[in-house]
Design an enzyme around this catalytic site. Sequence first.
Site, PDB file in Angstrom:
ATOM      1  N   TYR A 257      -2.996 -12.488   2.770  1.00  0.00           N
ATOM      2  CA  TYR A 257      -2.737 -12.209   1.346  1.00  0.00           C
ATOM      3  C   TYR A 257      -1.558 -13.008   0.794  1.00  0.00           C
ATOM      4  O   TYR A 257      -1.724 -13.952   0.030  1.00  0.00           O
ATOM      5  CB  TYR A 257      -2.457 -10.713   1.151  1.00  0.00           C
ATOM      6  CG  TYR A 257      -3.613  -9.810   1.432  1.00  0.00           C
ATOM      7  CD1 TYR A 257      -4.561  -9.547   0.442  1.00  0.00           C
ATOM      8  CD2 TYR A 257      -3.771  -9.203   2.669  1.00  0.00           C
ATOM      9  CE1 TYR A 257      -5.626  -8.692   0.686  1.00  0.00           C
ATOM     10  CE2 TYR A 257      -4.832  -8.352   2.922  1.00  0.00           C
ATOM     11  CZ  TYR A 257      -5.752  -8.099   1.925  1.00  0.00           C
ATOM     12  OH  TYR A 257      -6.803  -7.266   2.171  1.00  0.00           O
TER      13      TYR A 257
ATOM     14  N   LYS B 101       0.816  -1.218   0.000  1.00  0.00           N
ATOM     15  CA  LYS B 101       0.000   0.000   0.000  1.00  0.00           C
ATOM     16  C   LYS B 101       0.851   1.270   0.000  1.00  0.00           C
ATOM     17  O   LYS B 101       0.385   2.325  -0.402  1.00  0.00           O
ATOM     18  CB  LYS B 101      -0.983   0.006   1.185  1.00  0.00           C
ATOM     19  CG  LYS B 101      -1.894  -1.215   1.260  1.00  0.00           C
ATOM     20  CD  LYS B 101      -2.517  -1.548  -0.071  1.00  0.00           C
ATOM     21  CE  LYS B 101      -3.477  -2.727  -0.077  1.00  0.00           C
ATOM     22  NZ  LYS B 101      -2.942  -4.010   0.376  1.00  0.00           N
TER      23      LYS B 101
ATOM     24  N   TYR C 242     -12.329 -14.643   3.336  1.00  0.00           N
ATOM     25  CA  TYR C 242     -11.313 -13.606   3.511  1.00  0.00           C
ATOM     26  C   TYR C 242     -10.763 -13.640   4.945  1.00  0.00           C
ATOM     27  O   TYR C 242     -11.536 -13.644   5.911  1.00  0.00           O
ATOM     28  CB  TYR C 242     -11.909 -12.220   3.233  1.00  0.00           C
ATOM     29  CG  TYR C 242     -10.928 -11.100   3.541  1.00  0.00           C
ATOM     30  CD1 TYR C 242     -10.004 -10.688   2.593  1.00  0.00           C
ATOM     31  CD2 TYR C 242     -10.900 -10.505   4.801  1.00  0.00           C
ATOM     32  CE1 TYR C 242      -9.081  -9.699   2.882  1.00  0.00           C
ATOM     33  CE2 TYR C 242      -9.983  -9.507   5.105  1.00  0.00           C
ATOM     34  CZ  TYR C 242      -9.077  -9.117   4.144  1.00  0.00           C
ATOM     35  OH  TYR C 242      -8.160  -8.149   4.442  1.00  0.00           O
TER      36      TYR C 242
HETATM   37  C1  LIG Z   1      -3.695  -5.263   0.157  1.00  0.00           C
HETATM   38  C2  LIG Z   1      -2.763  -6.391   0.070  1.00  0.00           C
HETATM   39  C3  LIG Z   1      -2.701  -7.199  -1.087  1.00  0.00           C
HETATM   40  C4  LIG Z   1      -3.626  -7.052  -2.249  1.00  0.00           C
HETATM   41  O1  LIG Z   1      -3.413  -5.903  -3.008  1.00  0.00           O
HETATM   42  P1  LIG Z   1      -4.644  -5.228  -3.738  1.00  0.00           P
HETATM   43  O2  LIG Z   1      -4.065  -4.079  -4.438  1.00  0.00           O
HETATM   44  O3  LIG Z   1      -5.623  -4.858  -2.657  1.00  0.00           O
HETATM   45  O4  LIG Z   1      -5.241  -6.239  -4.657  1.00  0.00           O
HETATM   46  C5  LIG Z   1      -1.763  -8.210  -1.132  1.00  0.00           C
HETATM   47  N1  LIG Z   1      -0.935  -8.435  -0.092  1.00  0.00           N
HETATM   48  C6  LIG Z   1      -0.969  -7.687   1.031  1.00  0.00           C
HETATM   49  C7  LIG Z   1      -0.037  -8.037   2.133  1.00  0.00           C
HETATM   50  C8  LIG Z   1      -1.889  -6.650   1.155  1.00  0.00           C
HETATM   51  O5  LIG Z   1      -1.908  -5.934   2.275  1.00  0.00           O
END
Ligand SMILES: *Cc1c(COP(=O)(O)O)cnc(C)c1O
Length: 334
Positions: free
Chosen positions: A289, A49, A263
Amino acid sequence: MLLSRFPRVSLAHLPTPLEHLPRLSKHLGGPQIYVKRDDCTGLGTGGNKTRKLEFLMADALRNKADVVITQGAVQSNHARQTAAAACKLGMDCELIFEKRVVDAADAYLNSGNVLLDRIFGANIRDVDKGSDMNAEMETLAKELRSQGKTPYIIPGGGSNTIGALGYVDCALEFLSQANREMIAIDHVVHATGSAGTQAGLLVGLKASHANIPLLGIGVNAARKDQEEKVYKLAVETAEFVGAPGIIQRGDVVANCDYVGPGYGMPTEGMNEAVLLLARLEGLLFDPVYSGKGLAGMIDLIDKGHFTDAKNVVFVHTGGSAGLFGYSDLLDTEM
Ligand SMILES: *Cc1c(COP(=O)(O)O)cnc(C)c1O
């Protein structure tokens, strides 16, 4: 494409390394695996991010904002990086959390990213699972305006055209590293959620005519919904950077077979992948993720999905702070 046309503040340590994982590659017996270390972007323990926030926070500053509002799950990495960015730029930060994980343990509610959000002094409010999160942010913005503040709303995951610029830039960055280090990349794989990462990477790869297939491993939605979300944002982002028409629907590929029960809910594959990368390479991934993304990539290698490939790059999107929020859900004895 010239990204320097867009307002940007420096928040990330860039370029992040592109590293070879020899022990994992040998263990899997498939292609050579490289990781693009976007877990090392440096802001408040890093993650993907931060690249998006370089553009989003610049836009907030341009709009004379003194407070940013964003939303996510309780253990949101995006919320934590936004809180850190706000501190660095002297803004307030309001976080709205959707209690997506029901019956959550104490660690989930208080440790990991949440602890860091509190350390960064963010104001946190919780709303029930299934709430209209955009409406919640609008309501809060109105409330803040009535108090004389100037709020700026950042969408969940920082995923709009402005945020996606960060991942257009990431694609250009690793292409230039691969060219310099003579790594002929055959595939790029990463975890996909709110879509900005995949949309941005796709625009960067297509605009560069790199001819590298991109695979997002879903962590949330079903395949069709995920691909549609990425496609829509990629098309808009391509227009935004002045390269309309470069994205075809068929360029957008998500595999959503590794979400598990939902999720943020652990899976055995994720748990195994987190331990494997830690024990073979000393690397930390996250339960929500990147761990699920890795589980997907490893399983697809086992199934022969990448047999023709020599080199596969996994984009490590960060999130290891979230491990502490999952301390009682992760099996470390596997
Ligand atoms: C937010 C996030 C993602 C996914 O990215 P997006 O742009 O939301 O698809 C992947 N890995 C981590 C660790 C994240 O925080």
